[in-house]
Design a protein around this motif. Structure first.
Motif, mmCIF file in Angstrom:
data_model
loop_
_atom_site.group_PDB
_atom_site.id
_atom_site.type_symbol
_atom_site.label_atom_id
_atom_site.label_comp_id
_atom_site.label_asym_id
_atom_site.label_seq_id
_atom_site.Cartn_x
_atom_site.Cartn_y
_atom_site.Cartn_z
ATOM 1 N N THR A 23 69.396 15.557 77.990
ATOM 2 C CA THR A 23 68.602 16.257 76.970
ATOM 3 C C THR A 23 67.727 15.318 76.141
ATOM 4 O O THR A 23 66.757 15.758 75.529
ATOM 5 C CB THR A 23 69.528 17.040 76.026
ATOM 6 O OG1 THR A 23 70.478 16.120 75.457
ATOM 7 C CG2 THR A 23 70.270 18.132 76.781
ATOM 8 N N LYS B 168 73.082 30.738 66.351
ATOM 9 C CA LYS B 168 73.045 30.104 65.033
ATOM 10 C C LYS B 168 72.644 31.090 63.941
ATOM 11 O O LYS B 168 72.901 30.839 62.755
ATOM 12 C CB LYS B 168 72.071 28.933 65.050
ATOM 13 C CG LYS B 168 72.625 27.678 65.724
ATOM 14 C CD LYS B 168 71.618 26.545 65.677
ATOM 15 C CE LYS B 168 72.221 25.275 66.290
ATOM 16 N NZ LYS B 168 71.234 24.155 66.306
ATOM 17 N N ILE C 199 68.828 30.650 73.308
ATOM 18 C CA ILE C 199 70.265 30.941 73.285
ATOM 19 C C ILE C 199 70.896 30.316 72.044
ATOM 20 O O ILE C 199 71.655 30.962 71.305
ATOM 21 C CB ILE C 199 70.944 30.410 74.563
ATOM 22 C CG1 ILE C 199 70.408 31.143 75.800
ATOM 23 C CG2 ILE C 199 72.467 30.588 74.478
ATOM 24 C CD1 ILE C 199 70.808 30.507 77.119
ATOM 25 N N ASP C 200 70.595 29.036 71.830
ATOM 26 C CA ASP C 200 71.166 28.319 70.680
ATOM 27 C C ASP C 200 70.740 28.959 69.367
ATOM 28 O O ASP C 200 71.564 29.158 68.454
ATOM 29 C CB ASP C 200 70.723 26.853 70.740
ATOM 30 C CG ASP C 200 71.422 26.014 69.690
ATOM 31 O OD1 ASP C 200 72.677 26.034 69.642
ATOM 32 O OD2 ASP C 200 70.723 25.342 68.906
ATOM 33 N N SER C 201 69.469 29.316 69.267
ATOM 34 C CA SER C 201 68.948 29.931 68.040
ATOM 35 C C SER C 201 69.596 31.286 67.784
ATOM 36 O O SER C 201 69.893 31.640 66.633
ATOM 37 C CB SER C 201 67.425 30.087 68.161
ATOM 38 O OG SER C 201 66.904 30.779 67.058
ATOM 39 N N SER D 271 79.746 33.880 65.057
ATOM 40 C CA SER D 271 79.153 33.454 66.324
ATOM 41 C C SER D 271 80.199 33.022 67.344
ATOM 42 O O SER D 271 80.030 33.243 68.551
ATOM 43 C CB SER D 271 78.156 32.322 66.088
ATOM 44 O OG SER D 271 78.805 31.187 65.544
ATOM 45 N N LYS E 205 80.531 34.474 71.035
ATOM 46 C CA LYS E 205 80.441 33.645 72.240
ATOM 47 C C LYS E 205 81.585 33.971 73.195
ATOM 48 O O LYS E 205 81.394 34.071 74.423
ATOM 49 C CB LYS E 205 80.472 32.168 71.875
ATOM 50 C CG LYS E 205 79.215 31.647 71.207
ATOM 51 C CD LYS E 205 79.376 30.170 70.869
ATOM 52 C CE LYS E 205 78.172 29.645 70.090
ATOM 53 N NZ LYS E 205 78.335 28.227 69.728
ATOM 54 N N SER F 47 79.974 26.497 77.734
ATOM 55 C CA SER F 47 80.893 25.450 78.209
ATOM 56 C C SER F 47 81.748 25.902 79.387
ATOM 57 O O SER F 47 82.902 25.496 79.525
ATOM 58 C CB SER F 47 81.800 24.963 77.055
ATOM 59 O OG SER F 47 81.022 24.450 75.994
ATOM 60 N N LEU G 222 67.075 27.670 76.692
ATOM 61 C CA LEU G 222 68.238 27.056 76.036
ATOM 62 C C LEU G 222 68.102 27.105 74.518
ATOM 63 O O LEU G 222 69.068 27.390 73.793
ATOM 64 C CB LEU G 222 68.391 25.607 76.509
ATOM 65 C CG LEU G 222 68.925 25.429 77.937
ATOM 66 C CD1 LEU G 222 68.775 23.977 78.384
ATOM 67 C CD2 LEU G 222 70.383 25.862 78.030
ATOM 68 N N ASN G 223 66.903 26.839 74.022
ATOM 69 C CA ASN G 223 66.662 26.912 72.573
ATOM 70 C C ASN G 223 66.836 28.337 72.062
ATOM 71 O O ASN G 223 67.355 28.557 70.957
ATOM 72 C CB ASN G 223 65.254 26.414 72.243
ATOM 73 C CG ASN G 223 65.116 24.919 72.446
ATOM 74 O OD1 ASN G 223 66.102 24.176 72.366
ATOM 75 N ND2 ASN G 223 63.897 24.455 72.710
ATOM 76 N N TYR H 86 75.873 26.927 78.380
ATOM 77 C CA TYR H 86 75.903 26.905 76.908
ATOM 78 C C TYR H 86 77.296 27.250 76.382
ATOM 79 O O TYR H 86 77.753 26.690 75.378
ATOM 80 C CB TYR H 86 74.874 27.897 76.364
ATOM 81 C CG TYR H 86 74.843 27.959 74.844
ATOM 82 C CD1 TYR H 86 74.142 26.999 74.109
ATOM 83 C CD2 TYR H 86 75.524 28.948 74.159
ATOM 84 C CE1 TYR H 86 74.112 27.037 72.726
ATOM 85 C CE2 TYR H 86 75.506 29.000 72.769
ATOM 86 C CZ TYR H 86 74.809 28.042 72.060
ATOM 87 O OH TYR H 86 74.798 28.079 70.678
#
Length: 615
Positions: free
Chosen positions: A126, A152, A147-149, A157, A161, A103, A144-145, A101
């Motif tokens: 995906t 966000k 982590i992204d949530s 952020s 990160k 990168s 994964l969702n 996530y």
């Protein structure tokens, strides 16, 4: 950077902390075997890990954030190294997902499922997979969702990160534990070893040598310049190895742990004692609770050294008790007890709970701030011994509580080493006259005692309900003794032999009834304390339900062959306590009463000793 021979040797030698950055830089190739159930972390665990990593502070939380043990099997094919994940896949996968996530996946370690390229599909394709396709896909996509949530929904952020990536790479380590192959080359055998290790870890049969994790934690947290650090690491490692050697000695282990089986790592027992003495309980809802507590507490080099000193103090206190014959006997007795059917309030604990209770008292006297003297500690231990003795000990029966009988008979043997003995050691070149109270306290051989299986033995045989069985056993006995039985036994045999065609007629024969009562205990009397003693499982099975004289002869033979027979049992079969014994054919009323009186006197003297306060 490929894995060098030197690095590989380091990984294979023993459990060590390995940074995530090192796993990435050396391109570790991890495989999750097909027998694993797959990824199962929920949003809660993933978010908790992110928060922990973001809040990590080296100055406050120690030299590294520990991601817990990672148990693997190493396989080399040509120049390529594979690492099969046996335990630790949840955190390893979560870190892998975070690196992707953030990168960093192109420069990270690789990870994939053996049975399916599910991770590759989830991370790269995906658009073309169903999140509900399998349980693994479902949990991986949810992670994964999550982590992204998370990112966000927080401010700043991008900087968060960057901080997360920095902390993962620079401050996170797994304790890498590589399965030992013992130089076995057969892959089928190694596959079986891998499966066994996995099954044992996940069934609770193996607590992954918490001592090795603690050792790695202590050695890694020495924050000195390189030379000083290496010297201290060697010193602590040598002390830990010496502690393990001392605790593994039979004399020490069976003194400390009673009849418990000796584990692969005895120092774990020390850690349990220290933890219980410090915190009073060990959580059972987390993995490696002692290691986890130390990891949380060690936030600096100074605190690490303080914890190390506490552990050493616990070790040297225990070895001091072991070196003192009196404390050795008293504590050894308390550790050697079995759990009775009825434990009244205040009954002393067992094993590490008992040793922790003693260490807690000896470290800081309860109710004050002054350490107890040796006499105060002795008084405390004597009080526990006193509390272990039932008030009605002379009324104990085999059929109502054989463990309570076992405990009393063990105490009978230990008390004989203590009662009326001198607690003062003679000078190096001095000898005692041999008078009772001038004789030094001996050491009961717990290391021999607990290496054997023990039975509570009926001294006088149990009555045969079936007279034909009694007759057959007497026929065998007569043959074994070349037709030369003691006159009392011969008379019993003759009665049975004469009436062998109508054995039930003996039920009303006064002479037969008198002979039977004399030689064989009835159903109630056979269970009484005066008819009970300790024998090893081997010796007990060997003598079976034989007559007293035959048991005595068999035990004489066993002892000449090296059997360990406790002193109190030898006294029983030599009729030591009976004044002017009426021969050695039967265990008569006179013998039983003398034995019971000896038990009463020995235990009573021990109770008086425990109640006596020495200034």
């Amino acid at each position: 950077m490929e894995i060098s021979k030197e690095s590989l040797s380091k990984y294979l030698e023993k459990p060590i902390p390995v940074a995530v950055a090192e796993l990435c830089n050396r391109k570790f190739d991890f495989v999750i075997p097909s027998y694993q159930r797959g990824y199962r972390w929920t949003k809660k665990e993933v978010v908790r890990l992110i928060i922990d990593l973001l809040s990590y502070n080296k100055a406050k939380d120690g030299n590294f954030y520990c991601l817990q043990p990672l148990v693997v099997r190493h396989i080399q094919v040509g120049d390529h190294h594979y690492w099969r994940v046996i335990d630790g896949q949840q955190r390893l996968t979560s870190i892998f997902l975070l690196l992707h996530y953030l990168s960093y996946n192109n420069g990270g370690y690789s990870l994939e499922y053996e049975r399916d390229n599910v991770l590759s599909r989830v991370l790269t394709d995906t658009q073309n997979f169903d999140p509900d396709e399998t349980c693994e896909v479902y949990h991986l996509s949810n992670a994964l969702n999550a982590i992204d949530s998370f990112f966000k929904n927080i401010s700043d952020s991008e900087n968060q990160k960057k901080l997360l990536l920095k902390n993962i790479l620079e401050n996170c380590s797994f304790i890498l534990y590589v399965m030992r192959d013992n130089d076995i080359k057969d892959q089928d055998i190694l596959d079986d070893m891998e499966h066994d290790l996995f099954n044992n870890l996940n069934s609770g049969k193996i607590s992954l040598t918490e001592s090795e994790l603690i050792k790695a934690l202590l050695l890694h947290n020495i924050g000195e310049e390189k030379l000083v650090k290496e010297i201290k690491q060697v010193s602590i490692a040598e002390e830990l190895d010496n502690m393990e050697r001392v605790l593994r000695e039979d004399d020490m282990w069976y003194f400390l742990a009673g009849d418990r089986h000796k584990p692969s790592s005895c120092i774990d027992y020390l850690y349990k004692v220290w933890h219980l003495a410090t915190y009073e309980q060990i959580p059972n809802d987390i993995d490696y609770p002692i290691f986890s507590k130390l990891e949380d507490d060690i936030t600096s080099d100074i605190i690490m050294l303080e914890k190390w000193k506490e552990i050493k103090k616990c070790f040297y206190t225990i070895t001091g008790w072991y070196s003192d014959p009196l404390l050795y006997n008293l504590i050894g007795y308390l550790e050697g007890r079995k759990i009775p059917r009825n434990q009244r309030e205040g009954y002393p604990p067992y094993h590490e709970e008992l040793i922790a209770k003693l260490y807690r008292y000896s470290s800081l006297k309860e109710g004050g701030n002054k350490l107890p003297t040796k006499q105060e500690l002795l008084k405390y231990i004597k009080g526990l011994c006193r509390d272990s003795i039932p008030g009605n000990y002379l009324e104990l029966r085999f059929d109502t509580d054989k463990n309570a009988v076992f405990n009393l008979l063990l105490l009978l043997n230990v008390a004989m080493m203590i009662n009326h003995k001198s607690q003062n050691k003679t000078g190096k070149d001095e000898k005692s006259s041999g008078k009772g109270n001038n004789t030094s306290i001996g050491r009961f051989p717990f290391h021999v005692f607990h290496s054997l299986n023990w039975n509570v033995e009926h001294i006088s045989p149990q009555n045969h309900k079936d007279k034909s069985k009694l007759y057959n056993s007497l026929c065998e006995l007569k043959q074994e003794y070349d037709n030369k039985l003691p006159k009392e036994v011969e008379a019993l045999f003759n009665k049975l032999d004469t009436n062998k065609d109508n054995l039930e007629s003996l039920n009303s024969d006064p002479e037969f009834i008198a002979l039977s009562k004399e030689l064989i205990a009835d159903k109630q009397d056979v269970m009484l304390l005066r008819n009970l003693t300790l024998l090893t499982e081997h010796d007990n099975k060997g003598i079976g339900n034989k007559f007293y004289f035959d048991k005595r002869n068999k035990l004489n033979e066993y002892q000449s062959q090296g059997s360990f027979i406790p002193a109190s049992t030898l006294n029983v079969f030599s009729k030591w306590h009976t004044v002017n014994p009426d021969g050695y054919i039967l265990w008569g009323t006179k013998d039983q009463e003398a034995y019971l009186l000896a038990i009463k006197n020995t235990i009573s003297d021990f109770i008086k000793y425990c109640d006596h306060v020495t200034e």
